[in-house]
Design a protein around this motif. Structure first.
Motif, PDB file in Angstrom:
ATOM      1  N   ALA A 118       0.839  -1.206   0.000  1.00 25.56           N
ATOM      2  CA  ALA A 118       0.000   0.000   0.000  1.00 25.56           C
ATOM      3  C   ALA A 118       0.872   1.254   0.000  1.00 25.56           C
ATOM      4  CB  ALA A 118      -0.922  -0.011   1.218  1.00 25.56           C
ATOM      5  N   ALA A 119       1.979   1.215   0.739  1.00 29.01           N
ATOM      6  CA  ALA A 119       2.883   2.374   0.809  1.00 29.01           C
ATOM      7  C   ALA A 119       3.488   2.664  -0.567  1.00 29.01           C
ATOM      8  CB  ALA A 119       3.991   2.108   1.830  1.00 29.01           C
ATOM      9  N   ILE A 120       3.909   1.611  -1.243  1.00 29.00           N
ATOM     10  CA  ILE A 120       4.532   1.769  -2.565  1.00 29.00           C
ATOM     11  C   ILE A 120       3.501   2.298  -3.566  1.00 29.00           C
ATOM     12  CG2 ILE A 120       5.504   0.444  -4.511  1.00 29.00           C
ATOM     13  CD1 ILE A 120       6.827  -1.354  -2.236  1.00 29.00           C
ATOM     14  N   LYS A 121       2.301   1.743  -3.506  1.00 26.95           N
ATOM     15  CA  LYS A 121       1.248   2.198  -4.415  1.00 26.95           C
ATOM     16  C   LYS A 121       0.916   3.668  -4.161  1.00 26.95           C
ATOM     17  CE  LYS A 121      -2.475  -0.426  -5.706  1.00 26.95           C
ATOM     18  NZ  LYS A 121      -3.842  -1.033  -5.596  1.00 26.95           N
ATOM     19  N   LEU A 122       0.772   4.025  -2.881  1.00 31.96           N
ATOM     20  CA  LEU A 122       0.432   5.412  -2.551  1.00 31.96           C
ATOM     21  C   LEU A 122       1.530   6.373  -3.031  1.00 31.96           C
ATOM     22  CD1 LEU A 122      -1.249   7.613  -1.141  1.00 31.96           C
ATOM     23  CD2 LEU A 122       0.022   7.112   0.947  1.00 31.96           C
ATOM     24  N   ALA A 123       2.800   6.002  -2.792  1.00 35.65           N
ATOM     25  CA  ALA A 123       3.902   6.897  -3.196  1.00 35.65           C
ATOM     26  C   ALA A 123       3.855   7.145  -4.704  1.00 35.65           C
ATOM     27  CB  ALA A 123       5.240   6.284  -2.792  1.00 35.65           C
ATOM     28  N   ARG A 124       3.558   6.103  -5.451  1.00 37.95           N
ATOM     29  CA  ARG A 124       3.508   6.252  -6.915  1.00 37.95           C
ATOM     30  C   ARG A 124       2.288   7.069  -7.339  1.00 37.95           C
ATOM     31  NH1 ARG A 124       5.645   0.133  -8.460  1.00 37.95           N
ATOM     32  NH2 ARG A 124       7.823   0.737  -8.628  1.00 37.95           N
ATOM     33  N   LEU A 125       1.141   6.795  -6.727  1.00 37.03           N
ATOM     34  CA  LEU A 125      -0.071   7.542  -7.085  1.00 37.03           C
ATOM     35  C   LEU A 125       0.060   9.021  -6.711  1.00 37.03           C
ATOM     36  CD1 LEU A 125      -2.879   5.046  -5.958  1.00 37.03           C
ATOM     37  CD2 LEU A 125      -2.376   5.758  -8.314  1.00 37.03           C
ATOM     38  N   ALA A 126       0.641   9.276  -5.535  1.00 31.48           N
ATOM     39  CA  ALA A 126       0.699  10.658  -5.038  1.00 31.48           C
ATOM     40  C   ALA A 126       1.685  11.513  -5.823  1.00 31.48           C
ATOM     41  CB  ALA A 126       1.072  10.663  -3.557  1.00 31.48           C
ATOM     42  N   THR A 127       2.759  10.874  -6.337  1.00 31.95           N
ATOM     43  CA  THR A 127       3.804  11.670  -7.012  1.00 31.95           C
ATOM     44  C   THR A 127       3.705  11.592  -8.531  1.00 31.95           C
ATOM     45  OG1 THR A 127       5.303   9.782  -7.021  1.00 31.95           O
ATOM     46  CG2 THR A 127       5.444  11.285  -5.118  1.00 31.95           C
ATOM     47  N   GLY A 128       3.025  10.576  -9.044  1.00 34.41           N
ATOM     48  CA  GLY A 128       3.008  10.364 -10.494  1.00 34.41           C
ATOM     49  C   GLY A 128       4.357   9.865 -11.010  1.00 34.41           C
ATOM     50  N   LYS A 129       5.253   9.509 -10.086  1.00 30.27           N
ATOM     51  CA  LYS A 129       6.568   8.968 -10.478  1.00 30.27           C
ATOM     52  C   LYS A 129       6.587   7.477 -10.133  1.00 30.27           C
ATOM     53  CE  LYS A 129       8.601  13.314  -8.938  1.00 30.27           C
ATOM     54  NZ  LYS A 129       9.550  13.868  -7.957  1.00 30.27           N
ATOM     55  N   SER A 130       7.608   6.760 -10.644  1.00 28.21           N
ATOM     56  CA  SER A 130       7.521   5.316 -10.428  1.00 28.21           C
ATOM     57  C   SER A 130       8.662   4.698  -9.623  1.00 28.21           C
ATOM     58  CB  SER A 130       7.381   4.589 -11.757  1.00 28.21           C
ATOM     59  OG  SER A 130       8.530   4.792 -12.520  1.00 28.21           O
ATOM     60  N   THR A 131       9.842   5.300  -9.621  1.00 27.15           N
ATOM     61  CA  THR A 131      10.990   4.590  -9.017  1.00 27.15           C
ATOM     62  C   THR A 131      10.926   4.619  -7.483  1.00 27.15           C
ATOM     63  OG1 THR A 131      12.360   5.174 -10.892  1.00 27.15           O
ATOM     64  CG2 THR A 131      13.515   4.464  -8.898  1.00 27.15           C
ATOM     65  N   ILE A 132      11.164   3.459  -6.900  1.00 22.50           N
ATOM     66  CA  ILE A 132      11.312   3.327  -5.451  1.00 22.50           C
ATOM     67  C   ILE A 132      12.762   2.937  -5.202  1.00 22.50           C
ATOM     68  CG2 ILE A 132      10.550   2.089  -3.361  1.00 22.50           C
ATOM     69  CD1 ILE A 132       8.216   3.619  -4.671  1.00 22.50           C
ATOM     70  N   ILE A 133      13.467   3.725  -4.409  1.00 22.40           N
ATOM     71  CA  ILE A 133      14.848   3.350  -4.040  1.00 22.40           C
ATOM     72  C   ILE A 133      14.814   2.736  -2.643  1.00 22.40           C
ATOM     73  CG2 ILE A 133      17.212   4.106  -3.648  1.00 22.40           C
ATOM     74  CD1 ILE A 133      16.724   6.486  -5.444  1.00 22.40           C
ATOM     75  N   SER A 134      15.301   1.509  -2.557  1.00 22.72           N
ATOM     76  CA  SER A 134      15.445   0.883  -1.238  1.00 22.72           C
ATOM     77  C   SER A 134      16.920   0.523  -1.060  1.00 22.72           C
ATOM     78  CB  SER A 134      14.514  -0.319  -1.108  1.00 22.72           C
ATOM     79  OG  SER A 134      14.825  -1.252  -2.118  1.00 22.72           O
ATOM     80  N   PHE A 135      17.232  -0.322  -0.085  1.00 23.56           N
ATOM     81  CA  PHE A 135      18.645  -0.487   0.288  1.00 23.56           C
ATOM     82  C   PHE A 135      19.102  -1.939   0.283  1.00 23.56           C
ATOM     83  CE2 PHE A 135      17.466   3.639   1.720  1.00 23.56           C
ATOM     84  CZ  PHE A 135      18.559   4.399   1.312  1.00 23.56           C
ATOM     85  N   SER A 136      20.405  -2.085   0.056  1.00 26.72           N
ATOM     86  CA  SER A 136      21.039  -3.389   0.162  1.00 26.72           C
ATOM     87  C   SER A 136      20.706  -3.979   1.527  1.00 26.72           C
ATOM     88  CB  SER A 136      22.561  -3.232   0.039  1.00 26.72           C
ATOM     89  OG  SER A 136      23.038  -2.293   0.981  1.00 26.72           O
TER      90      SER A 136
END
Ligand SMILES: Cc1ncc(COP(=O)(O)O)c(C=O)c1O
Length: 371
Positions: A98-116
């Motif tokens: 849900a967090a990933i979906k919301l971030a994409r919907l709210a910004t209109g951008k797609s990349t999620i950067i996470s960590f090793s």
């Protein structure tokens, strides 16, 4: 064979538990320093949570999200106050989806950067956000995920571009080996995100609900994430997940964009509400227990089998130079329940309610075993 072989199960069957003591089917007792993988934060079979759960069970178990659910409002208020808006799911992975979906919907951008070395769950987007090759093995991955090196701001900086919706992190990497984010790294990350109009998602699935000594780990780092997720300890063992976002992001999860049959189910909400009330009472007295925990753990640094001791609050990693899986199973034979994590690390997540006496006695037994 009736069950998939996707878990290694130790040859023990637990039939009851109370606070930090579990009982097997031969009436043998075990000291729990795992909280059932970070779930029983306010102790197994906590009496207040049990009462809330059984009272709710006597009334109504399931109400679809087609109708009002005041318990969800109560829990949302306890979690996020007036600052955050909440969506309820059933697990940590689902909350992260849900967090990933919301971030994409709210910004209109797609990349999620996470960590090793991160871990965000086993559903598809949560798995894609997980920065561990072994978790992706043999599977095609989703597009739109990039991985920076944990605690390395330059590696994060190098991935920033106009398509980055969010930076997603655990502040203490749990499954990855109980590795804390360095405060300077987090401060630089927050500035980078702010300067580039990028959202910050903090995965509090393992670190939240008092685990680090504060309700949420981000309180130790002195910033407020745009989005954060909770699960595990939230309802002290009743399946639940939550995704919280700053109120201004709420309209992006508009009608029809997301949902769940069971999310925020009355049973989980009754348990979560009681858990959060118990936690509020516990937090002020936790610091003294945490101090004793780390005083005792500091003695482990001198042991030949111990490489390092790290963590925060009631979340500790003891990195070993002997095989950790053998240590976990040997300690289970000695009736102490512990976990492994990451790179040969023994992971301790005791219930926050464990008595000081039981905590120190169990740590002494582990120390003796490791010496
Ligand atoms: C930090 C973190 N995020 C997400 C998850 C996934 O949670 P769940 O197993 O409830 O889907 C876990 C589980 O270990 C976790 O530790």
């Amino acid at each position: 064979m009736s069950l998939f072989p996707n878990y290694h199960r130790a040859p023990v069957t637990f039939i009851s538990a109370k606070n930090a003591t579990w009982v097997d089917d031969h009436n043998q007792t075990y000291s729990d320093l795992s909280s059932g993988i970070g779930v029983y934060n306010v102790g197994a079979n906590n009496p207040e949570v049990l009462t809330a759960l059984t009272d709710q069970a006597a009334n109504i178990w399931h109400v679809p999200n087609l109708y009002q659910n005041p318990l969800q409002e109560t829990v949302a208020q306890k979690l996020g106050g007036d600052t955050y808006t909440t969506y309820f799911a059933n697990s940590g992975a689902e909350a992260n989806e849900a967090a990933i979906k919301l971030a994409r919907l709210a910004t209109g951008k797609s990349t999620i950067i996470s960590f090793s070395n991160s871990f965000h769950g086993r559903t598809y987007a949560a798995m894609a956000a997980t920065g561990q090759d072994s978790i992706h093995a043999g599977l095609p991955m989703l597009a739109g995920f990039k991985y920076a090196t944990f605690n390395d701001i330059n590696s994060l900086q190098a991935l920033i571009n106009d398509d980055v919706a969010a930076i997603m992190l655990e502040l203490i990497q749990g499954e990855g080996g109980v590795i804390p984010a360095e405060p300077e790294f987090v401060a630089a990350l927050v500035k980078l995100a702010h300067d580039n109009n990028i959202l910050i998602i903090v995965d509090e699935v393992q670190t939240g609900i008092g685990r680090t000594g504060k309700k949420f780990a981000f309180e130790n780092y002195d910033f407020e994430p745009d989005i954060f997720t909770s699960a595990k300890g939230l309802a002290n063992g009743v399946p639940v997940g939550a995704m919280l976002a700053k109120n201004k992001l709420a309209p992006a999860l508009a009608y029809g964009t997301h949902g769940s049959t069971f999310g925020g189910n009355p049973l989980s909400m009754a348990a979560a509400s009681a858990t959060l009330t118990v936690l509020e009472g516990l937090l002020p007295e936790l610091e003294a227990k945490i101090t004793l925990f780390w005083q005792k753990l500091s003695e482990f640094n001198t042991l030949a089998s111990v490489t390092s001791v790290h963590g925060l609050g009631m979340m500790a990693g003891i990195t070993l130079n002997i095989p950790v899986n053998r240590v976990v199973s040997d300690l289970l034979s000695e009736h102490i329940i512990v976990l492994s994590a990451g790179n040969n690390t023994l992971r301790l997540l005791p219930p926050l309610t464990i008595s000081t006496e039981q905590l120190l006695k169990s740590l002494d037994q582990i120390k003796y075993y490791l010496s």
